[in-house]
Design a protein around this motif. Structure first.
Motif, PDB file in Angstrom:
ATOM      1  N   VAL A  75       0.838  -1.198   0.000  1.00  0.00           N
ATOM      2  CA  VAL A  75       0.000   0.000   0.000  1.00  0.00           C
ATOM      3  C   VAL A  75       0.875   1.250   0.000  1.00  0.00           C
ATOM      4  N   ALA A  76       0.585   2.180  -0.901  1.00  0.00           N
ATOM      5  CA  ALA A  76       1.314   3.444  -0.950  1.00  0.00           C
ATOM      6  C   ALA A  76       0.866   4.347   0.197  1.00  0.00           C
ATOM      7  N   VAL A  77       1.843   4.875   0.943  1.00  0.00           N
ATOM      8  CA  VAL A  77       1.584   5.768   2.073  1.00  0.00           C
ATOM      9  C   VAL A  77       2.568   6.932   2.026  1.00  0.00           C
ATOM     10  N   THR A  78       2.207   8.029   2.657  1.00  0.00           N
ATOM     11  CA  THR A  78       3.117   9.176   2.680  1.00  0.00           C
ATOM     12  C   THR A  78       4.145   9.077   3.791  1.00  0.00           C
ATOM     13  N   ALA A  79       3.841   8.278   4.843  1.00  0.00           N
ATOM     14  CA  ALA A  79       4.732   8.227   6.005  1.00  0.00           C
ATOM     15  C   ALA A  79       4.457   6.974   6.822  1.00  0.00           C
ATOM     16  N   ILE A  80       5.449   6.597   7.635  1.00  0.00           N
ATOM     17  CA  ILE A  80       5.322   5.476   8.567  1.00  0.00           C
ATOM     18  C   ILE A  80       5.385   6.035   9.986  1.00  0.00           C
ATOM     19  N   VAL A  81       4.365   5.740  10.779  1.00  0.00           N
ATOM     20  CA  VAL A  81       4.249   6.275  12.133  1.00  0.00           C
ATOM     21  C   VAL A  81       4.437   5.143  13.142  1.00  0.00           C
ATOM     22  N   PRO A  82       5.432   5.221  14.029  1.00  0.00           N
ATOM     23  CA  PRO A  82       5.611   4.182  15.044  1.00  0.00           C
ATOM     24  C   PRO A  82       4.519   4.252  16.107  1.00  0.00           C
ATOM     25  N   ALA A  83       4.237   3.105  16.730  1.00  0.00           N
ATOM     26  CA  ALA A  83       3.144   3.017  17.688  1.00  0.00           C
ATOM     27  C   ALA A  83       3.316   3.962  18.870  1.00  0.00           C
ATOM     28  N   TYR A  84       4.576   4.229  19.274  1.00  0.00           N
ATOM     29  CA  TYR A  84       4.777   5.054  20.469  1.00  0.00           C
ATOM     30  C   TYR A  84       4.360   6.504  20.265  1.00  0.00           C
ATOM     31  N   LEU A  85       4.092   6.919  19.032  1.00  0.00           N
ATOM     32  CA  LEU A  85       3.630   8.284  18.793  1.00  0.00           C
ATOM     33  C   LEU A  85       2.109   8.400  18.785  1.00  0.00           C
ATOM     34  N   MET A  86       1.401   7.270  18.859  1.00  0.00           N
ATOM     35  CA  MET A  86      -0.062   7.340  18.829  1.00  0.00           C
ATOM     36  C   MET A  86      -0.599   7.640  20.230  1.00  0.00           C
ATOM     37  N   GLY A  87      -1.464   8.657  20.301  1.00  0.00           N
ATOM     38  CA  GLY A  87      -1.925   9.137  21.602  1.00  0.00           C
ATOM     39  C   GLY A  87      -3.432   9.124  21.771  1.00  0.00           C
ATOM     40  N   SER A  88      -4.028  10.283  21.930  1.00  0.00           N
ATOM     41  CA  SER A  88      -5.445  10.414  22.256  1.00  0.00           C
ATOM     42  C   SER A  88      -6.313   9.561  21.333  1.00  0.00           C
ATOM     43  N   GLY A  89      -7.181   8.757  21.938  1.00  0.00           N
ATOM     44  CA  GLY A  89      -8.047   7.844  21.196  1.00  0.00           C
ATOM     45  C   GLY A  89      -7.664   6.395  21.364  1.00  0.00           C
ATOM     46  N   ILE A  90      -6.488   6.124  21.973  1.00  0.00           N
ATOM     47  CA  ILE A  90      -6.064   4.753  22.245  1.00  0.00           C
ATOM     48  C   ILE A  90      -7.147   4.048  23.080  1.00  0.00           C
ATOM     49  N   GLY A  91      -7.490   2.834  22.700  1.00  0.00           N
ATOM     50  CA  GLY A  91      -8.471   2.054  23.443  1.00  0.00           C
ATOM     51  C   GLY A  91      -9.882   2.155  22.900  1.00  0.00           C
ATOM     52  N   SER A  92     -10.160   3.200  22.117  1.00  0.00           N
ATOM     53  CA  SER A  92     -11.498   3.349  21.542  1.00  0.00           C
ATOM     54  C   SER A  92     -11.652   2.443  20.321  1.00  0.00           C
ATOM     55  N   GLN A  93     -12.897   2.195  19.941  1.00  0.00           N
ATOM     56  CA  GLN A  93     -13.135   1.390  18.746  1.00  0.00           C
ATOM     57  C   GLN A  93     -12.692   2.158  17.509  1.00  0.00           C
ATOM     58  N   ALA A  94     -12.324   1.424  16.448  1.00  0.00           N
ATOM     59  CA  ALA A  94     -11.752   2.050  15.254  1.00  0.00           C
ATOM     60  C   ALA A  94     -12.763   2.240  14.133  1.00  0.00           C
ATOM     61  N   GLN A  95     -13.996   1.760  14.322  1.00  0.00           N
ATOM     62  CA  GLN A  95     -14.992   1.861  13.248  1.00  0.00           C
ATOM     63  C   GLN A  95     -15.682   3.215  13.198  1.00  0.00           C
ATOM     64  N   SER A  96     -15.192   4.158  13.948  1.00  0.00           N
ATOM     65  CA  SER A  96     -15.650   5.543  13.855  1.00  0.00           C
ATOM     66  C   SER A  96     -14.594   6.410  14.532  1.00  0.00           C
ATOM     67  N   GLY A  97     -14.693   7.701  14.338  1.00  0.00           N
ATOM     68  CA  GLY A  97     -13.758   8.617  14.990  1.00  0.00           C
ATOM     69  C   GLY A  97     -12.334   8.494  14.480  1.00  0.00           C
ATOM     70  N   ASP A  98     -11.377   8.816  15.359  1.00  0.00           N
ATOM     71  CA  ASP A  98      -9.970   8.859  14.965  1.00  0.00           C
ATOM     72  C   ASP A  98      -9.105   8.721  16.207  1.00  0.00           C
ATOM     73  N   TYR A  99      -7.775   8.625  16.011  1.00  0.00           N
ATOM     74  CA  TYR A  99      -6.847   8.841  17.123  1.00  0.00           C
ATOM     75  C   TYR A  99      -5.633   9.582  16.623  1.00  0.00           C
TER      76      TYR A  99
END
Length: 301
Positions: A185-209
């Motif tokens: 899959v073509a992507v503009t960037a690779i983001v490591p997991a340790y940078l993911m913040g607000s929204g952790i733990g919520s369901q992924a079928q709506s919203g964002d993190y």
């Protein structure tokens, strides 16, 4: 069967259940900007600030623009809509998929069409792109109806890759190719997991993190300083199957939906469109991998 009539392997491998998906109408109204409690907030550096934030019609921020440097916090590009009834708004946020067609149903812009570009958790907004002529005609409270289509999409030959929140017609336009390891899959960037913040733990079928952006040096090292609204990104070691979290063998693909933020634990928001626990999504860097390109809605210079 002759070679001339055989279906190409690449098309066979990326066959979906598109013909089995359900298309339903969901509706919201252009939602006014809101302020919770007070307009005064404090940044991750301990500096108080008062800036524009979510909601309304954003006339000068659109898909393809940089998410950085704005005099704002959590800015949503284009039009932010919400249904005033809580249960109906949850359906709007869940069923609306990136790339779905949105139609103005009331007001001066009635009949004009645009596209869903993401969903924003917390405020529970659905975000819609319209061209500038339509933005000028829209008004707070105008009704926007969306032909929701996409939840339940599957790749028939890659059952461990879960797809969500994307219109199948847009999915087919993305730069995706099969490989022996899975899909590329073509992507503009690779983001490591340790940078993911607000929204952790919520369901992924709506919203964002959010991608946390307090560490500017790390952003530069990872080439994350040029993210744009609509960019497609790869989330490394991120599992979005049943909730957003860390899993070493997992990976996810998402779309940047809102701007950078000054609050601790926040940053550009990502709405998930694919996830896999067996690392069968292989990223390839392409700085043009943006939903605006695939929908042909980027600003013409």
């Amino acid at each position: 069967m002759s070679n001339a009539t055989k279906q190409p392997t690449s098309l066979l491998d990326l066959t979906t259940n598109k013909d089995k998906l359900v298309m339903q109408s969901v509706i919201g109204v252009v939602h006014s900007p809101t302020v919770r409690g007070t307009s005064l907030k404090v940044s991750f550096e301990g500096v108080p600030f008062t800036l524009p934030s979510v909601g309304g019609i954003c006339y000068n921020v659109s898909i393809g623009d940089s998410v950085y440097g704005l005099a704002g916090d959590h800015i949503e590009p284009g039009v932010s809509i919400q249904n005033p009834l809580a249960e109906e708004n949850l359906a709007l946020n869940f069923l609306s998929c990136i790339g779905n067609v949105a139609v103005v149903m009331s007001g001066e812009a009635k009949g004009d069409k645009g596209y869903v570009t993401g969903t924003h958790g917390g405020i529970e907004h659905t975000l819609v792109w319209f061209n500038l002529d339509t933005l000028d005609k829209l008004c707070i409270g105008d009704k926007i109806q969306i032909r929701s289509y996409g939840q339940g999409l599957q790749l028939k030959n890659y059952e461990d890759i879960k797809i969500m929140n994307i219109d199948p017609n847009l999915f087919e336009k993305l730069s995706i190719n099969p490989s022996e390891q899975g899909i590329v899959v073509a992507v503009t960037a690779i983001v490591p997991a340790y940078l993911m913040g607000s929204g952790i733990g919520s369901q992924a079928q709506s919203g964002d993190y959010d991608i946390m952006t307090a560490d500017k040096q790390k952003l530069a090292e990872l080439d994350l300083q040029d993210l744009k609204f609509g960019d497609i990104v790869y989330l490394q070691d991120c599992d979005n199957y049943y909730g957003r979290g860390y899993l070493g063998s997992a990976c996810s693909i998402g779309v940047i939906v809102h701007s950078d933020c000054l609050l601790s634990g926040h940053g550009p928001g990502v709405t998930t469109i694919m996830t896999c626990r067996t690392n069968k999504i292989i990223p390839i860097i392409d700085k043009t991998a943006n939903i605006g390109k695939y929908l042909d809605i980027l600003k013409k210079v």
